[in-house]
Design a protein around this motif. Structure first.
Motif, PDB file in Angstrom:
ATOM      1  N   SER A 257       0.842  -1.202   0.000  1.00 39.27           N
ATOM      2  CA  SER A 257       0.000   0.000   0.000  1.00 39.27           C
ATOM      3  C   SER A 257       0.875   1.250   0.000  1.00 39.27           C
ATOM      4  N   THR A 258       0.327   2.314  -0.559  1.00 38.83           N
ATOM      5  CA  THR A 258       1.057   3.581  -0.621  1.00 38.83           C
ATOM      6  C   THR A 258       1.015   4.304   0.713  1.00 38.83           C
ATOM      7  N   LEU A 259      -0.126   4.189   1.401  1.00 34.58           N
ATOM      8  CA  LEU A 259      -0.336   4.935   2.642  1.00 34.58           C
ATOM      9  C   LEU A 259      -1.216   4.116   3.573  1.00 34.58           C
ATOM     10  N   ILE A 260      -0.887   4.135   4.874  1.00 28.86           N
ATOM     11  CA  ILE A 260      -1.672   3.431   5.886  1.00 28.86           C
ATOM     12  C   ILE A 260      -2.157   4.458   6.890  1.00 28.86           C
ATOM     13  N   VAL A 261      -3.463   4.454   7.167  1.00 28.23           N
ATOM     14  CA  VAL A 261      -4.060   5.416   8.092  1.00 28.23           C
ATOM     15  C   VAL A 261      -4.801   4.669   9.190  1.00 28.23           C
ATOM     16  N   GLY A 262      -4.623   5.097  10.429  1.00 33.26           N
ATOM     17  CA  GLY A 262      -5.336   4.469  11.540  1.00 33.26           C
ATOM     18  C   GLY A 262      -4.942   5.102  12.857  1.00 33.26           C
ATOM     19  N   GLY A 263      -5.397   4.479  13.942  1.00 33.66           N
ATOM     20  CA  GLY A 263      -5.079   4.970  15.273  1.00 33.66           C
ATOM     21  C   GLY A 263      -3.819   4.331  15.822  1.00 33.66           C
ATOM     22  N   ASP A 264      -3.636   4.501  17.134  1.00 31.71           N
ATOM     23  CA  ASP A 264      -2.456   3.959  17.812  1.00 31.71           C
ATOM     24  C   ASP A 264      -2.672   2.458  18.002  1.00 31.71           C
ATOM     25  N   THR A 265      -2.253   1.694  17.025  1.00 26.70           N
ATOM     26  CA  THR A 265      -2.453   0.245  17.068  1.00 26.70           C
ATOM     27  C   THR A 265      -1.239  -0.463  16.486  1.00 26.70           C
ATOM     28  N   LEU A 267      -0.748  -2.628  14.139  1.00 30.68           N
ATOM     29  CA  LEU A 267      -0.558  -2.694  12.690  1.00 30.68           C
ATOM     30  C   LEU A 267       0.097  -1.430  12.141  1.00 30.68           C
ATOM     31  N   LEU A 268      -0.256  -0.264  12.700  1.00 34.15           N
ATOM     32  CA  LEU A 268       0.370   0.981  12.228  1.00 34.15           C
ATOM     33  C   LEU A 268       1.856   1.003  12.573  1.00 34.15           C
ATOM     34  N   HIS A 269       2.204   0.505  13.753  1.00 34.30           N
ATOM     35  CA  HIS A 269       3.618   0.453  14.133  1.00 34.30           C
ATOM     36  C   HIS A 269       4.371  -0.573  13.291  1.00 34.30           C
ATOM     37  N   LEU A 270       3.689  -1.644  12.907  1.00 36.52           N
ATOM     38  CA  LEU A 270       4.306  -2.628  12.019  1.00 36.52           C
ATOM     39  C   LEU A 270       4.578  -2.008  10.654  1.00 36.52           C
ATOM     40  N   ALA A 271       3.603  -1.246  10.139  1.00 40.96           N
ATOM     41  CA  ALA A 271       3.790  -0.579   8.848  1.00 40.96           C
ATOM     42  C   ALA A 271       4.991   0.359   8.893  1.00 40.96           C
ATOM     43  N   THR A 272       5.119   1.104   9.992  1.00 40.94           N
ATOM     44  CA  THR A 272       6.253   2.020  10.141  1.00 40.94           C
ATOM     45  C   THR A 272       7.575   1.259  10.117  1.00 40.94           C
ATOM     46  N   ALA A 273       7.616   0.110  10.818  1.00 41.98           N
ATOM     47  CA  ALA A 273       8.846  -0.677  10.869  1.00 41.98           C
ATOM     48  C   ALA A 273       9.182  -1.295   9.510  1.00 41.98           C
ATOM     49  N   MET A 274       8.177  -1.414   8.629  1.00 37.05           N
ATOM     50  CA  MET A 274       8.440  -1.907   7.273  1.00 37.05           C
ATOM     51  C   MET A 274       8.826  -0.767   6.336  1.00 37.05           C
ATOM     52  N   GLY A 275       8.863   0.461   6.847  1.00 38.43           N
ATOM     53  CA  GLY A 275       9.237   1.601   6.025  1.00 38.43           C
ATOM     54  C   GLY A 275       8.090   2.173   5.228  1.00 38.43           C
ATOM     55  N   ARG A 276       6.853   1.802   5.589  1.00 43.42           N
ATOM     56  CA  ARG A 276       5.703   2.320   4.873  1.00 43.42           C
ATOM     57  C   ARG A 276       5.274   3.654   5.486  1.00 43.42           C
ATOM     58  N   ARG A 277       4.696   4.511   4.648  1.00 49.80           N
ATOM     59  CA  ARG A 277       4.236   5.827   5.113  1.00 49.80           C
ATOM     60  C   ARG A 277       2.909   5.664   5.844  1.00 49.80           C
ATOM     61  N   THR A 278       2.827   6.199   7.045  1.00 44.82           N
ATOM     62  CA  THR A 278       1.610   6.112   7.840  1.00 44.82           C
ATOM     63  C   THR A 278       1.123   7.501   8.234  1.00 44.82           C
ATOM     64  N   VAL A 279      -0.160   7.573   8.557  1.00 42.44           N
ATOM     65  CA  VAL A 279      -0.756   8.739   9.203  1.00 42.44           C
ATOM     66  C   VAL A 279      -1.498   8.182  10.414  1.00 42.44           C
ATOM     67  N   MET A 280      -1.024   8.520  11.615  1.00 43.11           N
ATOM     68  CA  MET A 280      -1.586   7.962  12.842  1.00 43.11           C
ATOM     69  C   MET A 280      -2.346   9.029  13.614  1.00 43.11           C
ATOM     70  N   LEU A 281      -3.561   8.709  14.002  1.00 45.91           N
ATOM     71  CA  LEU A 281      -4.405   9.612  14.767  1.00 45.91           C
ATOM     72  C   LEU A 281      -4.298   9.222  16.234  1.00 45.91           C
ATOM     73  N   ILE A 282      -3.712  10.089  17.054  1.00 46.64           N
ATOM     74  CA  ILE A 282      -3.474   9.736  18.455  1.00 46.64           C
ATOM     75  C   ILE A 282      -3.878  10.866  19.380  1.00 46.64           C
ATOM     76  N   HIS A 283      -4.042  10.522  20.659  1.00 49.33           N
ATOM     77  CA  HIS A 283      -4.363  11.509  21.684  1.00 49.33           C
ATOM     78  C   HIS A 283      -3.187  12.456  21.889  1.00 49.33           C
ATOM     79  N   GLY A 284      -3.474  13.679  22.248  1.00 45.56           N
ATOM     80  CA  GLY A 284      -2.421  14.657  22.483  1.00 45.56           C
ATOM     81  C   GLY A 284      -1.941  14.679  23.912  1.00 45.56           C
ATOM     82  N   ASN A 285      -2.521  13.804  24.790  1.00 42.59           N
ATOM     83  CA  ASN A 285      -2.119  13.840  26.203  1.00 42.59           C
ATOM     84  C   ASN A 285      -0.951  12.908  26.502  1.00 42.59           C
ATOM     85  N   GLN A 286      -0.376  12.297  25.441  1.00 40.88           N
ATOM     86  CA  GLN A 286       0.797  11.459  25.620  1.00 40.88           C
ATOM     87  C   GLN A 286       1.859  11.835  24.591  1.00 40.88           C
ATOM     88  N   PRO A 287       2.324  13.083  24.611  1.00 45.69           N
ATOM     89  CA  PRO A 287       3.285  13.501  23.573  1.00 45.69           C
ATOM     90  C   PRO A 287       4.548  12.672  23.625  1.00 45.69           C
TER      91      PRO A 287
END
Length: 333
Positions: A257-265, A267-287
């Protein structure tokens, strides 16, 4: 420092936290290039560990057995497992989890050197070296800091997950079976996380999918077996739904896939470790805590004092547009 060692690494769960040990695994291998590395993990994550190319042996622990009522089987399996662990004759054990359960397993391994994270008071007394939990630090950084505190060198930080060849093959077959084309712009959406409070509304993902599908982008919705019913609305739009696919297939789909979008889960961290581009939606209270490792700018935070469900759809569309405009990573085969 003698590199010919037999080293036990421990992190039983969960998916994202296991992935956060990957930079530390690379660092251990760098310090002990000739060592044999073993990784003790909960049985359900053994498939994912096959992408940790520097691990020589995966030791699965069937934790589900401890919830069974079959006492004879439990005793038999426990004794067999503990005997196996002691038989390995480890030179050192590194506990990245820091639970009382994992601390005892590190101690039982018989390793003369036992390092570990200490999460709570009165824990860590069996470790020969330890590190108290760093609450404001990304978990991957905590693991690396533990190694440094125990005397290892951390020079080049690597977060590389190597997709197993069979996972790539299965993903190719999935693409073909669903009339998808590898190489065509593809958006992989992972709407659900382990906690409802971290989820962006499904209707917003559908709006995002419709927006990019109208521009010729292929859409894949991911999810676990329990989310198949919830994703029937995505099927009604004729979007491809991969909910219930194995972890290997899901990893392969993200890899193509070209882009992976999701929350703090995980699979998104796995995509990042594979070098894939992600957009992660996360809470701002854990910077700085659970963003994609080394990619904090790949996140979207809600407005001040707001939550993930309150992130505006247009903000995500704009972030995706920016991600789509970036050079595409090479897809591993």
């Amino acid at each position: 420092m003698d590199s010919r060692e037999n080293i036990l690494l421990i992190r039983l769960k969960s998916m994202g936290d296991i992935l956060f040990t990957l930079p530390a695994v690379h660092a251990v291998r760098e310090n002990f290039p000739d060592a044999r590395l073993h990784f003790l993990v909960s049985q359900e994550y053994t498939e994912m560990l096959r992408g940790f190319s520097e691990i020589d042996e995966i030791i699965p622990l069937n934790r589900a057995l401890f919830h069974s009522k079959n006492l004879p089987a439990l005793c038999r399996e426990t004794v067999s497992f503990l005997f196996l662990l002691r038989q390995k004759k480890f030179s050192r054990a590194i506990d990245f989890q820091g639970y009382s359960e994992t601390e005892m397993l590190a101690w039982w391994s018989g390793a003369p050197e036992r390092w570990g994270q200490v999460y709570r008071p009165l824990r860590g007394w069996t470790y020969t070296r330890s590190l108290s939990r760093l609450h404001a630090t990304h978990p991957a950084e905590q693991n690396l800091t533990l190694l440094q505190r125990c005397g290892l060198r951390v020079q080049k930080i690597s977060n590389q997950y190597n997709l197993p060849a069979e996972a790539a093959t299965q993903a190719r077959q999935f693409f073909a079976a669903n009339n998808l084309q590898i190489g065509k712009p593809t958006l992989f959406l992972q709407p659900f996380t382990s906690a409802a409070r971290k989820n962006w509304p499904l209707e917003n993902y559908l709006t995002l999918a419709q927006h990019y599908h109208s521009q010729g982008v292929q859409i894949i919705f991911g999810g676990g077996p329990s989310e198949c019913h919830a994703l029937e609305s995505a099927r009604s739009y004729n979007f491809c739904v991969a909910a219930g696919a194995s972890l290997a297939i899901s990893a392969g789909l993200m890899n193509f896939s070209t882009l992976i979008v999701g929350g703090d889960t995980g699979l998104l961290h796995l995509a990042t470790a594979m070098g894939r581009r992600t957009v992660m939606l996360i809470h701002g209270n854990q910077p700085g805590y659970s963003h994609p490792f080394q990619r904090a700018n790949w996140t979207i935070l809600p407005p001040a004092k707001k939550t993930v469900p309150e992130i505006q759809t247009h903000a995500v569309i704009e972030a995706c547009a920016q991600a789509f405009s970036e050079p595409i990573c090479n897809v591993s085969c």
